[in-house]
Design a protein around this motif. Structure first.
Motif, short mmCIF file in Angstrom:
data_model
loop_
_atom_site.label_atom_id
_atom_site.label_comp_id
_atom_site.label_asym_id
_atom_site.label_seq_id
_atom_site.Cartn_x
_atom_site.Cartn_y
_atom_site.Cartn_z
N ALA A 111 -13.49 0.69 -6.58
CA ALA A 111 -12.32 0.59 -5.71
C ALA A 111 -12.33 1.72 -4.69
N TYR A 144 -2.98 -6.52 0.45
CA TYR A 144 -2.40 -5.62 1.45
C TYR A 144 -2.47 -6.29 2.82
N LEU A 149 0.84 -1.20 0.00
CA LEU A 149 0.00 0.00 0.00
C LEU A 149 0.88 1.26 0.00
N VAL A 158 -12.67 1.20 -0.66
CA VAL A 158 -11.62 1.61 0.26
C VAL A 158 -12.16 2.56 1.32
N LYS A 178 -5.85 -4.50 -8.29
CA LYS A 178 -5.71 -5.56 -7.27
C LYS A 178 -7.07 -6.14 -6.89
N LEU A 179 -8.06 -5.26 -6.71
CA LEU A 179 -9.37 -5.73 -6.24
C LEU A 179 -10.11 -6.55 -7.28
N GLN A 217 -9.82 -9.93 -1.69
CA GLN A 217 -8.78 -9.51 -2.62
C GLN A 217 -7.95 -8.36 -2.02
N PHE A 218 -8.64 -7.40 -1.40
CA PHE A 218 -7.94 -6.26 -0.81
C PHE A 218 -7.01 -6.73 0.30
N TYR A 219 -7.54 -7.55 1.20
CA TYR A 219 -6.73 -7.99 2.34
C TYR A 219 -5.59 -8.92 1.92
N ASN A 257 -4.54 -5.88 6.73
CA ASN A 257 -5.34 -6.92 7.37
C ASN A 257 -4.83 -7.19 8.79
N LEU A 272 -5.44 0.39 -7.16
CA LEU A 272 -6.20 -0.43 -6.21
C LEU A 272 -7.23 -1.28 -6.94
#
Length: 158
Positions: A57, A95, A20, A61, A39-40, A90-92, A99, A36
């Motif tokens: 996204a 990044y 990030l 966020v 990635k998502l 996907q986000f966690y 998390n 972002l």
């Protein structure tokens, strides 16, 4: 001086998530929310990010930052609950420092919820936005529902 994506930058600093921080340290070379979105939504680097995916996204966020759960995120994004859960996963995954940081904050909240919220003595009372529950002897600011939810604390029905 205006700082863009302030909340996201604070999260990056607090979580010390290298991925990030890297996205936010691009010196304007690329759009943060497009990165972002890649990635998502599994968009390859060479492909164009559709404007709706960038918007999703951004909504995800900021919704996540302000405590929106999967149900609210699904509604905000106009997608099914399972899809919202997939986007969150996907986000966690992308990044992991975020998390880990959020897990740490939630664990600390579970341990300190009674210290953070004010104690009450006596019967159930409602004063403005404060609800006093005699079972837990904790006053809960009704506007902090997401904090209570994330801390795993459920007040008695009033």
């Amino acid at each position: 001086m205006r700082v863009w994506q302030m909340e996201l930058r604070v999260l990056a600093f607090l979580s010390q998530d290298a991925a990030l921080i890297s996205v936010l340290s691009n010196d304007g070379r690329s759009d943060v929310f497009m990165e972002l979105a890649r990635k998502l939504f599994d968009i390859p680097d060479g492909d164009t990010v559709p404007p709706t995916q960038r918007t999703h996204a951004k909504l995800f966020v900021y919704g996540m930052l302000y405590g929106a759960g999967d149900q609210r995120l699904a509604g905000s994004l106009g997608i099914e609950l399972e899809q919202a859960r997939h986007v969150a996963a996907q986000f966690y995954a992308a990044y992991p420092g975020v998390n880990a940081f959020l897990d740490h904050v939630q664990s600390a909240a579970k341990l300190q919820v009674s210290a953070v919220l004010c104690c009450c003595v006596g019967g159930t009372q409602r004063r403005g936005s404060l609800v006093c529950d005699p079972v837990t002897l904790v006053c809960v600011d009704a506007s902090c529902a997401e904090v209570r939810h994330n801390a795993g604390w459920t007040p008695a029905t009033h």
